[in-house]
Design a protein around this motif. Structure first.
Motif, PDB file in Angstrom:
ATOM      1  N   LEU A 164     -10.989  17.905  -3.871  1.00 17.81           N
ATOM      2  CA  LEU A 164     -10.898  16.571  -4.378  1.00 17.81           C
ATOM      3  C   LEU A 164     -10.410  16.021  -3.103  1.00 17.81           C
ATOM      4  CD1 LEU A 164      -9.453  17.242  -7.944  1.00 17.81           C
ATOM      5  CD2 LEU A 164     -11.449  16.684  -7.671  1.00 17.81           C
ATOM      6  N   ASP A 165     -10.723  14.368  -3.090  1.00 18.94           N
ATOM      7  CA  ASP A 165     -10.321  13.895  -2.313  1.00 18.94           C
ATOM      8  C   ASP A 165      -9.494  12.684  -2.705  1.00 18.94           C
ATOM      9  OD1 ASP A 165      -9.684  12.125   0.248  1.00 18.94           O
ATOM     10  OD2 ASP A 165     -11.833  11.227  -0.129  1.00 18.94           O
ATOM     11  N   ALA A 166      -7.676  12.786  -2.638  1.00 18.53           N
ATOM     12  CA  ALA A 166      -7.155  11.767  -3.625  1.00 18.53           C
ATOM     13  C   ALA A 166      -6.431  11.020  -2.997  1.00 18.53           C
ATOM     14  CB  ALA A 166      -6.161  13.005  -4.387  1.00 18.53           C
ATOM     15  N   ARG A 167      -5.872   9.530  -3.380  1.00 18.75           N
ATOM     16  CA  ARG A 167      -4.455   9.236  -3.256  1.00 18.75           C
ATOM     17  C   ARG A 167      -4.340   8.751  -4.533  1.00 18.75           C
ATOM     18  NH1 ARG A 167     -10.270   6.882  -0.238  1.00 18.75           N
ATOM     19  NH2 ARG A 167     -10.202   9.628  -0.403  1.00 18.75           N
ATOM     20  N   VAL A 168      -2.890   7.645  -3.698  1.00 15.46           N
ATOM     21  CA  VAL A 168      -2.586   6.995  -5.354  1.00 15.46           C
ATOM     22  C   VAL A 168      -2.360   5.473  -4.843  1.00 15.46           C
ATOM     23  CG1 VAL A 168      -0.286   6.474  -5.503  1.00 15.46           C
ATOM     24  CG2 VAL A 168      -1.047   8.768  -5.396  1.00 15.46           C
ATOM     25  N   ARG A 169      -3.259   4.671  -5.688  1.00 12.49           N
ATOM     26  CA  ARG A 169      -3.083   3.072  -4.993  1.00 12.49           C
ATOM     27  C   ARG A 169      -1.934   2.468  -6.511  1.00 12.49           C
ATOM     28  NH1 ARG A 169      -6.540   0.508  -3.546  1.00 12.49           N
ATOM     29  NH2 ARG A 169      -8.465   1.754  -3.618  1.00 12.49           N
ATOM     30  N   MET A 227      -0.391  -1.367  -2.792  1.00 14.11           N
ATOM     31  CA  MET A 227      -0.577  -0.371  -0.792  1.00 14.11           C
ATOM     32  C   MET A 227      -1.462   1.032  -1.889  1.00 14.11           C
ATOM     33  SD  MET A 227       3.500  -0.849  -0.808  1.00 14.11           S
ATOM     34  CE  MET A 227       3.676  -0.739  -3.114  1.00 14.11           C
ATOM     35  N   THR A 228      -1.537   2.147  -1.209  1.00 16.78           N
ATOM     36  CA  THR A 228      -2.735   3.014  -1.309  1.00 16.78           C
ATOM     37  C   THR A 228      -1.697   4.298  -0.616  1.00 16.78           C
ATOM     38  OG1 THR A 228      -4.567   2.078  -1.581  1.00 16.78           O
ATOM     39  CG2 THR A 228      -4.658   4.389  -1.123  1.00 16.78           C
ATOM     40  N   THR A 229      -1.039   5.246  -0.948  1.00 21.25           N
ATOM     41  CA  THR A 229      -1.063   6.368  -0.660  1.00 21.25           C
ATOM     42  C   THR A 229      -2.001   7.631  -0.555  1.00 21.25           C
ATOM     43  OG1 THR A 229       1.722   5.614  -0.929  1.00 21.25           O
ATOM     44  CG2 THR A 229       0.932   8.216  -0.268  1.00 21.25           C
ATOM     45  N   THR A 258      -4.619   2.799   6.414  1.00 23.72           N
ATOM     46  CA  THR A 258      -3.519   2.032   5.935  1.00 23.72           C
ATOM     47  C   THR A 258      -2.630   1.741   5.312  1.00 23.72           C
ATOM     48  OG1 THR A 258      -2.207   0.214   7.324  1.00 23.72           O
ATOM     49  CG2 THR A 258      -3.767  -0.163   6.574  1.00 23.72           C
ATOM     50  N   ASP A 259      -1.606   2.378   4.783  1.00 22.94           N
ATOM     51  CA  ASP A 259      -0.959   2.312   4.210  1.00 22.94           C
ATOM     52  C   ASP A 259      -0.156   0.882   3.405  1.00 22.94           C
ATOM     53  OD1 ASP A 259       1.181   3.372   5.371  1.00 22.94           O
ATOM     54  OD2 ASP A 259       1.505   5.145   4.301  1.00 22.94           O
ATOM     55  N   ALA A 260      -0.411  -0.106   4.392  1.00 25.04           N
ATOM     56  CA  ALA A 260       0.339  -0.420   4.328  1.00 25.04           C
ATOM     57  C   ALA A 260      -0.038  -1.912   3.351  1.00 25.04           C
ATOM     58  CB  ALA A 260       0.401  -2.090   6.135  1.00 25.04           C
ATOM     59  N   PRO A 261       0.799  -2.611   2.855  1.00 29.92           N
ATOM     60  CA  PRO A 261       0.922  -3.209   1.811  1.00 29.92           C
ATOM     61  C   PRO A 261      -0.170  -4.667   1.636  1.00 29.92           C
ATOM     62  CG  PRO A 261       3.429  -3.419   2.097  1.00 29.92           C
ATOM     63  CD  PRO A 261       2.507  -2.321   2.984  1.00 29.92           C
ATOM     64  N   ARG A 262      -1.040  -5.199   1.161  1.00 34.09           N
ATOM     65  CA  ARG A 262      -1.777  -6.029   1.665  1.00 34.09           C
ATOM     66  C   ARG A 262      -2.071  -6.841   0.589  1.00 34.09           C
ATOM     67  NH1 ARG A 262      -7.486  -4.533  -0.013  1.00 34.09           N
ATOM     68  NH2 ARG A 262      -8.131  -2.950  -0.700  1.00 34.09           N
ATOM     69  N   VAL A 263      -2.349  -8.472   0.565  1.00 37.89           N
ATOM     70  CA  VAL A 263      -2.590  -8.890  -0.918  1.00 37.89           C
ATOM     71  C   VAL A 263      -4.352  -8.810  -0.980  1.00 37.89           C
ATOM     72  CG1 VAL A 263      -3.051 -11.019  -0.970  1.00 37.89           C
ATOM     73  CG2 VAL A 263      -1.693 -10.808   0.122  1.00 37.89           C
ATOM     74  N   VAL A 264      -4.988  -8.665  -1.987  1.00 40.33           N
ATOM     75  CA  VAL A 264      -6.222  -8.190  -2.662  1.00 40.33           C
ATOM     76  C   VAL A 264      -6.583  -9.516  -2.660  1.00 40.33           C
ATOM     77  CG1 VAL A 264      -7.708  -7.055  -4.749  1.00 40.33           C
ATOM     78  CG2 VAL A 264      -5.198  -6.418  -4.209  1.00 40.33           C
ATOM     79  N   VAL A 288       7.494  -4.810 -13.402  1.00 41.98           N
ATOM     80  CA  VAL A 288       8.887  -4.784 -12.384  1.00 41.98           C
ATOM     81  C   VAL A 288       9.290  -5.879 -11.754  1.00 41.98           C
ATOM     82  CG1 VAL A 288       8.054  -2.104 -11.908  1.00 41.98           C
ATOM     83  CG2 VAL A 288       6.695  -4.193 -10.346  1.00 41.98           C
ATOM     84  N   ASP A 289      10.173  -5.701 -11.497  1.00 43.67           N
ATOM     85  CA  ASP A 289      10.983  -6.864 -10.839  1.00 43.67           C
ATOM     86  C   ASP A 289      10.674  -7.934  -8.914  1.00 43.67           C
ATOM     87  OD1 ASP A 289      12.007  -7.980 -12.910  1.00 43.67           O
ATOM     88  OD2 ASP A 289      13.541  -6.315 -12.731  1.00 43.67           O
ATOM     89  N   ARG A 290       9.997  -6.620  -8.397  1.00 42.23           N
ATOM     90  CA  ARG A 290       9.461  -6.946  -7.006  1.00 42.23           C
ATOM     91  C   ARG A 290       8.581  -5.777  -6.570  1.00 42.23           C
ATOM     92  NH1 ARG A 290      12.993  -3.168  -3.242  1.00 42.23           N
ATOM     93  NH2 ARG A 290      14.155  -1.900  -4.310  1.00 42.23           N
ATOM     94  N   VAL A 291       7.845  -5.750  -5.210  1.00 38.66           N
ATOM     95  CA  VAL A 291       7.112  -5.238  -4.835  1.00 38.66           C
ATOM     96  C   VAL A 291       8.005  -3.749  -4.318  1.00 38.66           C
ATOM     97  CG1 VAL A 291       4.686  -5.203  -3.310  1.00 38.66           C
ATOM     98  CG2 VAL A 291       5.036  -7.081  -4.982  1.00 38.66           C
ATOM     99  N   ALA A 292       8.050  -2.450  -4.453  1.00 38.51           N
ATOM    100  CA  ALA A 292       8.173  -1.934  -3.616  1.00 38.51           C
ATOM    101  C   ALA A 292       7.636  -0.112  -3.987  1.00 38.51           C
ATOM    102  CB  ALA A 292       9.918  -1.532  -4.208  1.00 38.51           C
ATOM    103  N   ARG A 293       7.964   0.292  -3.603  1.00 38.71           N
ATOM    104  CA  ARG A 293       7.156   1.507  -4.289  1.00 38.71           C
ATOM    105  C   ARG A 293       7.728   2.767  -5.009  1.00 38.71           C
ATOM    106  NH1 ARG A 293       2.615   3.092  -0.872  1.00 38.71           N
ATOM    107  NH2 ARG A 293       2.369   2.167   0.776  1.00 38.71           N
TER     108      ARG A 293
END
Length: 317
Positions: free
Chosen positions: A115-120, A135-137, A165-171, A312-317
């Protein structure tokens, strides 16, 4: 149910910002191929859980389609939307994975996989004019099938790590060139009219029922369908005799719900929507292998997505 009309009299559905991004990123790599998905292929999605991909058979009610209809109507009445105030974000957390496979010697009997997995995490601002942030982990695999699967996964993950890369990016939402954009506000809210609307589309290859089910899945998994349309989609599915309850109690990403399923025409796999009947919450979707292949046993989850929405109030992990 009759076959859908082929005239493009109406617009097909877009997959939504989240789905488009997931599909673009999770395409199979090199020797990776999909197993037994058939006409219900969703793109590469599924959850990150090490447990249990083999599903026990359920006993099944005397009339599974009637039971599914009752459950979906109950869920429709409970459906509601989170409230996102100015300055806040709708956070869509998607745990996802797909079964990456390869054959050791070219024969199906030697198929192995993992199983190839990630969290978005996607943050959608309350301001309609602002673009979502994502953000993707990537998650180390823990579910393997067959000797050599761990080495296969290690090679795959090394290639992925070099490019990831798991840096935040604008979609930036890009429309699907193969499907005209659909205005969800114009979709009927009456369940029968909505079902007729969905049947009239050739959403993808396959039977009319498969097209309707796949269309509904893609709408729900976008995470942005409003409660009135979500309720209508549940009730439209309830009108389909081929849609049945496959498990009364199932767990997806540590949440429990009821699995509503539709088998592929060839019977090789089935697609399931997981819904909490008490709250109307769409928990996720999965595709299950009916027959298995090589070291991949029958009952294996080939891919699935688990979706959680919060404010949520802000963008954060």
């Amino acid at each position: 149910m009759t076959e859908p009309k082929l005239e493009p009299a109406q617009l097909l559905a877009t997959r939504g910002i989240l789905v488009a991004a997931v599909e673009a990123e999770l395409k199979p790599r090199r020797t990776v191929r999909r197993v037994g998905i058939g006409a219900l292929a969703l793109g590469a999605i599924a959850a990150v859980v090490a447990a249990v991909v083999a599903l026990p058979p359920s006993a099944g009610p005397a009339d599974p389609s009637a039971e599914a209809s009752t459950m979906l109507r109950t869920a429709a009445k409970a459906a509601n939307d989170p409230t996102v105030a100015d300055g806040q974000f709708l956070k869509l957390a998607t745990t996802a994975a797909f079964l990456a496979t390869t054959s050791l010697d070219g024969r199906p009997e030697s198929t192995i996989g993992y199983l190839d997995a990630r969290v978005r995490e996607t943050f959608i601002p309350a301001d309609d004019g602002a673009r979502p942030i994502e953000m993707t982990t990537y998650v180390e695999p823990t579910v393997f099938f067959g000797a050599g699967a761990e080495a296969f996964a290690a090679r795959d993950r090394k290639r992925a790590a070099e490019a990831a890369t798991d840096a935040p990016r604008v979609v930036v939402a890009e429309p699907d060139a193969t499907r005209p954009v659909e205005d969800l506000s114009l979709m009927p809210r009456d369940p029968r009219a909505l079902l007729d609307y969905l049947v009239d589309f050739r959403y993808q290859a396959g039977s009319s029922d498969e097209n309707v089910f796949a269309h509904v899945v893609d709408l729900l998994r976008s995470g942005t369908v409003k409660s009135d349309l979500r309720a209508a989609l549940y009730e439209a599915l309830a009108l389909m005799p081929s849609v049945v309850i496959t498990e009364q109690q199932t767990t997806l990403d540590d949440r429990r719900g009821t699995a509503i399923g539709l088998a592929t025409a060839d019977g090789a796999s089935r697609q399931e929507i997981i819904v909490d009947p008490a709250t109307g919450e769409f928990i996720g979707v999965r595709i299950v292998s009916v027959n298995g292949v090589g070291e991949i046993p029958a009952g294996t989850t080939l891919e699935y997505t688990a979706l959680t929405a919060s404010v949520v109030d802000r963008v954060a992990r």
